[in-house]
Motif scaffolding. Structure first.
Motif, PDB file in Angstrom:
ATOM      1  N   THR A  19      -7.335 -16.670   1.812  1.00 26.87           N
ATOM      2  CA  THR A  19      -8.370 -15.934   2.532  1.00 26.87           C
ATOM      3  C   THR A  19      -8.317 -14.443   2.235  1.00 26.87           C
ATOM      4  OG1 THR A  19      -6.962 -15.746   4.478  1.00 26.87           O
ATOM      5  CG2 THR A  19      -8.481 -17.623   4.400  1.00 26.87           C
ATOM      6  N   LYS A  20      -7.148 -13.952   1.753  1.00 26.25           N
ATOM      7  CA  LYS A  20      -7.085 -12.532   1.398  1.00 26.25           C
ATOM      8  C   LYS A  20      -5.906 -12.259   0.469  1.00 26.25           C
ATOM      9  CE  LYS A  20      -7.281  -7.872   3.050  1.00 26.25           C
ATOM     10  NZ  LYS A  20      -8.227  -6.997   3.684  1.00 26.25           N
ATOM     11  N   VAL A  21      -6.168 -11.482  -0.569  1.00 20.44           N
ATOM     12  CA  VAL A  21      -5.085 -10.916  -1.377  1.00 20.44           C
ATOM     13  C   VAL A  21      -5.114  -9.416  -1.112  1.00 20.44           C
ATOM     14  CG1 VAL A  21      -4.100 -10.637  -3.679  1.00 20.44           C
ATOM     15  CG2 VAL A  21      -5.437 -12.697  -3.137  1.00 20.44           C
ATOM     16  N   PHE A  22      -4.076  -8.892  -0.492  1.00 22.77           N
ATOM     17  CA  PHE A  22      -4.065  -7.469  -0.168  1.00 22.77           C
ATOM     18  C   PHE A  22      -3.886  -6.648  -1.449  1.00 22.77           C
ATOM     19  CE2 PHE A  22      -3.146  -9.427   3.843  1.00 22.77           C
ATOM     20  CZ  PHE A  22      -3.753  -8.596   4.776  1.00 22.77           C
ATOM     21  N   PRO A  23      -4.589  -5.511  -1.553  1.00 24.25           N
ATOM     22  CA  PRO A  23      -4.404  -4.662  -2.735  1.00 24.25           C
ATOM     23  C   PRO A  23      -2.958  -4.188  -2.812  1.00 24.25           C
ATOM     24  CG  PRO A  23      -5.886  -3.602  -1.119  1.00 24.25           C
ATOM     25  CD  PRO A  23      -5.516  -4.932  -0.567  1.00 24.25           C
ATOM     26  N   SER A  24      -2.392  -4.141  -4.014  1.00 21.47           N
ATOM     27  CA  SER A  24      -0.970  -3.799  -4.141  1.00 21.47           C
ATOM     28  C   SER A  24      -0.723  -2.742  -5.200  1.00 21.47           C
ATOM     29  CB  SER A  24      -0.170  -5.053  -4.492  1.00 21.47           C
ATOM     30  OG  SER A  24       1.169  -4.704  -4.802  1.00 21.47           O
ATOM     31  N   GLU A  25       0.104  -1.772  -4.863  1.00 22.97           N
ATOM     32  CA  GLU A  25       0.580  -0.773  -5.823  1.00 22.97           C
ATOM     33  C   GLU A  25       2.005  -1.100  -6.264  1.00 22.97           C
ATOM     34  OE1 GLU A  25      -1.200   1.755  -7.075  1.00 22.97           O
ATOM     35  OE2 GLU A  25      -2.944   1.137  -5.904  1.00 22.97           O
ATOM     36  N   ALA A  26       2.476  -2.295  -5.934  1.00 27.34           N
ATOM     37  CA  ALA A  26       3.867  -2.664  -6.231  1.00 27.34           C
ATOM     38  C   ALA A  26       3.899  -3.866  -7.187  1.00 27.34           C
ATOM     39  CB  ALA A  26       4.607  -2.962  -4.929  1.00 27.34           C
ATOM     40  N   ASN A  59       0.830  -1.216   0.000  1.00 28.50           N
ATOM     41  CA  ASN A  59       0.000   0.000   0.000  1.00 28.50           C
ATOM     42  C   ASN A  59       0.862   1.262   0.000  1.00 28.50           C
ATOM     43  OD1 ASN A  59       0.718  -0.814   2.746  1.00 28.50           O
ATOM     44  ND2 ASN A  59      -0.493   0.933   3.407  1.00 28.50           N
ATOM     45  N   VAL A  60       0.256   2.390  -0.372  1.00 26.19           N
ATOM     46  CA  VAL A  60       0.972   3.667  -0.351  1.00 26.19           C
ATOM     47  C   VAL A  60       0.551   4.481   0.875  1.00 26.19           C
ATOM     48  CG1 VAL A  60       1.227   3.799  -2.848  1.00 26.19           C
ATOM     49  CG2 VAL A  60      -0.770   4.850  -1.778  1.00 26.19           C
ATOM     50  N   PHE A  61       1.422   5.407   1.286  1.00 25.61           N
ATOM     51  CA  PHE A  61       1.059   6.339   2.346  1.00 25.61           C
ATOM     52  C   PHE A  61       0.403   7.556   1.727  1.00 25.61           C
ATOM     53  CE2 PHE A  61       3.886   3.583   4.576  1.00 25.61           C
ATOM     54  CZ  PHE A  61       3.275   3.494   5.819  1.00 25.61           C
ATOM     55  N   VAL A 101      -0.303 -12.245   0.286  1.00 21.89           N
ATOM     56  CA  VAL A 101      -1.445 -13.155   0.179  1.00 21.89           C
ATOM     57  C   VAL A 101      -1.574 -13.965   1.463  1.00 21.89           C
ATOM     58  CG1 VAL A 101      -2.501 -15.003  -1.202  1.00 21.89           C
ATOM     59  CG2 VAL A 101      -0.951 -13.348  -2.291  1.00 21.89           C
ATOM     60  N   ARG A 102      -2.787 -13.966   2.032  1.00 19.18           N
ATOM     61  CA  ARG A 102      -3.016 -14.742   3.257  1.00 19.18           C
ATOM     62  C   ARG A 102      -3.649 -16.084   2.899  1.00 19.18           C
ATOM     63  NH1 ARG A 102      -5.158 -11.092   7.181  1.00 19.18           N
ATOM     64  NH2 ARG A 102      -3.025 -10.961   7.955  1.00 19.18           N
ATOM     65  N   PHE A 103      -3.082 -17.148   3.481  1.00 25.64           N
ATOM     66  CA  PHE A 103      -3.558 -18.507   3.215  1.00 25.64           C
ATOM     67  C   PHE A 103      -4.096 -19.139   4.492  1.00 25.64           C
ATOM     68  CE2 PHE A 103      -0.386 -17.673  -0.060  1.00 25.64           C
ATOM     69  CZ  PHE A 103      -0.909 -18.258  -1.204  1.00 25.64           C
TER      70      PHE A 103
END
Ligand code: PLP
Length: 348
Positions: free
Chosen positions: A282-289, A157-159, A294-296
């Motif tokens: 269970t989750k793929v975090f949004p990414s700007e990179a 994520n970005v600040f 990824v949560r398993f």
């Protein structure tokens, strides 16, 4: 404007007083003369001469690419060199400290520990964000540098400018924004603010979007006064001529970098969609990179299964708020397919 920021009171006294090594090529940088000043071998091997200590030609090209004046640019042996130099210039061993976000890139802490500077870790919330009062409450008169990584590694994520600008206004030390992944982001980044912000340092690198991790070339952008300090403390010939000459050629290939970035961003989207369909995810975090966090349901099983199939990803599960998470770099389309198909085999 930050009324409490004065650079000279922030710098270590011994660095302010330091008389830097004066190299032969610092005094004369022309090529047409009889050069008997540096104890080099006179026979032309292509590399018998020392490189330009200030890399002026390469900086002039980067200056055009980035729309930043040459005197506001430092080039280093990776951006890791700039991180290390900043800590050494500003942190008195055993007295001063830096602040880092938790979780974030590990080199800030390592460089601080080597310098025997303290490290204060600002706990990010579950969205991997923080706020101004949390950060400011952890600072005191011994706080020299806040390292913000944006997009953040390993969280992607970005600040927000809504935190960064007030922080630049209020914190009387340096705010270093590490933009190693900025090319992959749809947010603008902070380079356009550089000349208005005397306590802002921005780090970028040729290691990620440019595809040149092997040549070791990093950039720091800052006020002329900060750049002068970096030049004073660095090794005289910190960049070698192989890297400098190669990078001069590279700056003519911006479109190739752009094409890679487009592909990687599309692949990031594709991977996000494919991984989200898996039962073990269970989750793929949004990414700007150029990576995904990824949560398993059982990250250790996935990690080992992938490793047994010669697919190597990064286990980030012990980082704050990263329970069960692997960090997966976006590969080529073929590599990404191999990855997804491999996880599908145990996703039953
Ligand atoms: C990869 C990375 C870098 C790059 O460091 P170099 O020394 O330029 O290769 C810098 N910062 C972060 C956060 C990174 O992830």
């Amino acid at each position: 404007m930050n009324a409490r920021f004065t650079l000279s009171s922030l710098v270590r006294d011994n660095i302010l007083d330091l008389v830097p090594y004066s190299s032969a090529r610092m005094e004369y940088s022309g090529t047409q003369a009889v050069l008997l000043d540096a104890n080099e071998n006179p026979f032309d091997t292509g590399y018998n001469r020392y490189p330009d200590p200030l890399q002026r030609k390469l900086k002039s090209l980067i200056s055009v690419l980035k729309a930043v004046p040459e005197n506001n640019i430092f080039l280093g042996n990776g951006s890791d060199e700039a991180i290390d130099l900043l800590v050494r210039i500003f942190c008195n061993p055993g007295k001063d400290h830096i602040l880092t976000m938790d979780p974030s890139y590990g080199m800030y802490e390592v460089c601080a520990r080597i310098q025997d500077a303290g490290v204060r870790k600002i706990p990010l919330d579950r969205n991997f964000a923080s706020d101004l009062s949390t950060i400011m409450n952890m600072t005191d008169e011994r706080s020299k540098i806040i390292f913000l990584c944006s997009p953040n590694n390993p969280t992607g994520n970005v600040f927000s400018p809504a935190i960064v600008y007030p922080l630049l206004d209020k914190f009387p030390g340096l705010v270093v924004i590490d933009e190693a992944y900025q090319d992959f982001s749809s947010f603008p980044g902070f380079l356009p603010d550089l000349l208005q912000r005397p306590n802002l340092v921005i780090l970028q690198t040729f290691s990620k979007a440019w595809g040149q991790a092997g040549i070791r070339l990093g950039m720091a952008f800052a006020s002329e006064e900060i750049i002068t300090l970096l030049n004073k403390v660095k090794y005289p010939y910190n960049l070698n001529n192989l890297t400098i000459q190669y990078a001069v050629q590279l700056t003519g290939h911006v479109e190739e970098k752009g094409a890679w970035v487009d592909t990687i961003r599309k692949q990031r989207q594709w991977l996000t969609e494919q991984l989200s369909l898996l039962r073990m995810v269970t989750k793929v975090f949004p990414s700007e990179a150029n990576f995904l966090l990824v949560r398993f349901t059982d990250h250790a099983r996935v990690f080992e299964w992938l490793r047994d199939h010669k697919i190597i990803v990064r286990d980030r599960s012990t980082s704050r708020h990263c329970e069960g998470c692997l960090r997966i770099t976006v590969g080529t389309p073929e590599e990404n397919k191999i990855l997804v198909n491999c996880i599908k085999e145990i996703d039953k």
